[in-house]
Design a protein around this motif. Structure first.
Motif, PDB file in Angstrom:
ATOM      1  N   PHE A 189      33.573 -68.298  25.178  1.00  0.00           N
ATOM      2  CA  PHE A 189      34.034 -68.360  23.793  1.00  0.00           C
ATOM      3  C   PHE A 189      34.697 -69.699  23.500  1.00  0.00           C
ATOM      4  O   PHE A 189      35.270 -70.327  24.396  1.00  0.00           O
ATOM      5  N   GLN A 190      34.623 -70.114  22.228  1.00  0.00           N
ATOM      6  CA  GLN A 190      35.331 -71.303  21.752  1.00  0.00           C
ATOM      7  C   GLN A 190      36.664 -70.818  21.193  1.00  0.00           C
ATOM      8  O   GLN A 190      36.687 -70.041  20.238  1.00  0.00           O
TER       9      GLN A 190
ATOM     10  N   ASP B  60      32.419 -62.708  18.161  1.00  0.00           N
ATOM     11  CA  ASP B  60      31.135 -63.398  18.055  1.00  0.00           C
ATOM     12  C   ASP B  60      31.237 -64.725  18.800  1.00  0.00           C
ATOM     13  O   ASP B  60      32.001 -65.608  18.401  1.00  0.00           O
ATOM     14  N   SER B  61      30.470 -64.876  19.873  1.00  0.00           N
ATOM     15  CA  SER B  61      30.585 -66.070  20.706  1.00  0.00           C
ATOM     16  C   SER B  61      30.125 -67.345  19.989  1.00  0.00           C
ATOM     17  O   SER B  61      30.349 -68.446  20.489  1.00  0.00           O
ATOM     18  N   SER B  62      29.524 -67.218  18.811  1.00  0.00           N
ATOM     19  CA  SER B  62      29.106 -68.415  18.070  1.00  0.00           C
ATOM     20  C   SER B  62      30.227 -68.940  17.165  1.00  0.00           C
ATOM     21  O   SER B  62      30.100 -69.996  16.550  1.00  0.00           O
ATOM     22  N   LYS B  63      31.343 -68.198  17.086  1.00  0.00           N
ATOM     23  CA  LYS B  63      32.466 -68.598  16.236  1.00  0.00           C
ATOM     24  C   LYS B  63      33.631 -69.097  17.074  1.00  0.00           C
ATOM     25  O   LYS B  63      33.772 -68.732  18.233  1.00  0.00           O
ATOM     26  N   GLU B  64      34.477 -69.908  16.443  1.00  0.00           N
ATOM     27  CA  GLU B  64      35.691 -70.372  17.109  1.00  0.00           C
ATOM     28  C   GLU B  64      36.840 -69.452  16.695  1.00  0.00           C
ATOM     29  O   GLU B  64      36.952 -69.077  15.526  1.00  0.00           O
ATOM     30  N   TYR B  65      37.684 -69.101  17.657  1.00  0.00           N
ATOM     31  CA  TYR B  65      38.806 -68.196  17.406  1.00  0.00           C
ATOM     32  C   TYR B  65      40.132 -68.897  17.671  1.00  0.00           C
ATOM     33  O   TYR B  65      40.266 -69.618  18.654  1.00  0.00           O
TER      34      TYR B  65
ATOM     35  N   ASN C 298      38.975 -67.570  12.012  1.00  0.00           N
ATOM     36  CA  ASN C 298      38.916 -66.356  12.825  1.00  0.00           C
ATOM     37  C   ASN C 298      40.163 -66.347  13.707  1.00  0.00           C
ATOM     38  O   ASN C 298      40.224 -67.071  14.692  1.00  0.00           O
TER      39      ASN C 298
END
Length: 100
Positions: A81-82, A54-59, A20
């Motif tokens: 966020f990650q 999406d706060s459950s994904k790493e960017y 992402n």
């Protein structure tokens, strides 16, 4: 804040990892090419468009040299966020480009 080198990113792209990537450069800068699969959210729009992420994904955040993406990382991290900052940004990236 986590960081990643452009070499690490290229290796992940070559391995077809599900990444992402958010490009925080301005419109005229992304016309020069983006990392394939990246989405474009200019730095100034990050606060109002964070809900698109999406706060459950790493960017992985990228800009021209790494400073604006670092600012975006700091903001998004404060929002839960990650995030990972791409060191050296597009100036250090010598991988494939996509034009939109």
């Amino acid at each position: 804040m986590k960081t990643m080198s452009t070499e690490e990113l290229i290796n992940l792209l070559d391995a077809n990892e599900d990444l992402n990537i958010v490009d925080v450069r301005e419109d005229n800068e992304v016309e020069e090419g983006m990392i394939p699969g990246a989405i474009h959210i200019p730095l100034g729009q990050i606060p109002e468009r964070a809900n698109e992420l999406d706060s459950s994904k790493e960017y992985i955040l990228v800009c021209r040299g790494g400073v604006r993406s670092e600012k975006a990382c700091q903001y998004l991290e404060s929002q839960g966020f990650q995030v990972v900052n791409l060191e050296g940004g597009m100036m250090a990236y010598d991988g494939e480009l996509e034009f939109k």
